[in-house]
Write an enzyme that holds these catalytic residues in place. Sequence first.
Site, PDB file in Angstrom:
ATOM      1  N   HIS A   1       0.987   5.084   0.903  1.00 35.04           N
ATOM      2  CA  HIS A   1       0.305   6.278   1.631  1.00 35.04           C
ATOM      3  C   HIS A   1       0.486   7.459   0.994  1.00 35.04           C
ATOM      4  O   HIS A   1       1.426   7.882   0.623  1.00 35.04           O
ATOM      5  CB  HIS A   1       0.981   6.542   3.131  1.00 35.04           C
ATOM      6  CG  HIS A   1       0.989   5.165   3.965  1.00 35.04           C
ATOM      7  ND1 HIS A   1       0.093   5.102   5.016  1.00 35.04           N
ATOM      8  CD2 HIS A   1       1.933   4.144   4.050  1.00 35.04           C
ATOM      9  CE1 HIS A   1       0.126   4.118   5.652  1.00 35.04           C
ATOM     10  NE2 HIS A   1       1.220   3.439   5.272  1.00 35.04           N
TER      11      HIS A   1
ATOM     12  N   HIS B   1       0.865  -1.024  -0.005  1.00 40.64           N
ATOM     13  CA  HIS B   1      -0.030  -0.019   0.029  1.00 40.64           C
ATOM     14  C   HIS B   1       0.915   1.179  -0.083  1.00 40.64           C
ATOM     15  O   HIS B   1       1.890   1.253   0.727  1.00 40.64           O
ATOM     16  CB  HIS B   1      -0.849  -0.001   1.236  1.00 40.64           C
ATOM     17  CG  HIS B   1      -0.103  -0.272   2.628  1.00 40.64           C
ATOM     18  ND1 HIS B   1      -0.037  -1.436   3.043  1.00 40.64           N
ATOM     19  CD2 HIS B   1       0.213   0.693   3.376  1.00 40.64           C
ATOM     20  CE1 HIS B   1       0.763  -1.351   3.961  1.00 40.64           C
ATOM     21  NE2 HIS B   1       0.491  -0.272   4.396  1.00 40.64           N
TER      22      HIS B   1
HETATM   23  P1  5GP Z   1       1.860   0.439   7.237  1.00 47.09           P
HETATM   24  O1  5GP Z   1       2.503   0.761   8.540  1.00 47.09           O
HETATM   25  O2  5GP Z   1       1.599  -1.062   7.066  1.00 47.09           O
HETATM   26  O3  5GP Z   1       2.650   1.042   6.155  1.00 47.09           O
HETATM   27  O4  5GP Z   1       0.429   1.190   7.496  1.00 47.09           O
HETATM   28  C1  5GP Z   1      -0.561   0.482   7.400  1.00 47.09           C
HETATM   29  C2  5GP Z   1      -2.010   1.422   7.430  1.00 47.09           C
HETATM   30  O5  5GP Z   1      -3.173   0.692   7.054  1.00 47.09           O
HETATM   31  C3  5GP Z   1      -2.245   2.155   8.580  1.00 47.09           C
HETATM   32  O6  5GP Z   1      -1.916   3.709   8.503  1.00 47.09           O
HETATM   33  C4  5GP Z   1      -3.477   1.712   9.148  1.00 47.09           C
HETATM   34  O7  5GP Z   1      -3.952   2.824   9.996  1.00 47.09           O
HETATM   35  C5  5GP Z   1      -3.846   1.299   7.832  1.00 47.09           C
HETATM   36  N1  5GP Z   1      -5.069   0.151   8.274  1.00 47.09           N
HETATM   37  C6  5GP Z   1      -4.961  -0.795   8.968  1.00 47.09           C
HETATM   38  N2  5GP Z   1      -6.254  -1.602   8.768  1.00 47.09           N
HETATM   39  C7  5GP Z   1      -7.144  -1.142   8.194  1.00 47.09           C
HETATM   40  C8  5GP Z   1      -8.291  -1.372   7.587  1.00 47.09           C
HETATM   41  O8  5GP Z   1      -8.892  -2.054   8.133  1.00 47.09           O
HETATM   42  N3  5GP Z   1      -8.854  -0.215   7.080  1.00 47.09           N
HETATM   43  C9  5GP Z   1      -8.281   0.893   6.696  1.00 47.09           C
HETATM   44  N4  5GP Z   1      -9.001   1.895   5.977  1.00 47.09           N
HETATM   45  N5  5GP Z   1      -6.808   1.134   6.924  1.00 47.09           N
HETATM   46  C10 5GP Z   1      -6.354   0.220   7.832  1.00 47.09           C
END
Ligand code: 5GP
Length: 156
Positions: free
Chosen positions: A102, A100
Amino acid sequence: MNDCVFCRIAAGDAPAVKVYEDDALCAFLDIRPIVRGHTLVIPKRHAAALADLDAELGAHVFRAGHRLALAIQRSSLAADGANLVLNDGTAAFQTVPHVHLHVIPRRHRDTLRVALGFLLRRPHDPIATAAAIRGGIAALDNEDNPGAGPHEGADE
Ligand code: 5GP
Ligand code: ZN
């Protein structure tokens, strides 16, 4: 059953506030946003990490993130810039094992707000925020294709 939450969101089997979608990817609001408009862009096809992601699909994801960053600047959120961030692997603090990107809107002199946002991770009226972003996408589409008429989601 697929236990990947982002695969379920992509398939429409788990709730998310989507702002954009095509055959290959979708973009939706982060459930714990750092700032208002914090959006995630994901490929629909599961790839846990960059090593698993087709390079063309990765380019498509980045292109969508690029356009979203511009759309958020054009929207009523009126961002001045953005951080586009991709955490690849647990070493880089990836917590959801589905690639993903951001898109984090930034304003001039917002350092304190962002620092606070990192601590609180609070949603900010997701429905209105998504509508604003869709409005920005529609404005960009309209600039690229003037006279094509109103676009879906141009509800700002
Ligand atoms: P990472 O640290 O893996 O780059 O970020 C994962 C992101 O996914 C976090 O900012 C978290 O808030 C978001 N996230 C985790 N689970 C969900 C979910 O079920 N729905 C949405 N919309 N965001 C999620
Ligand atoms: Zn997945």
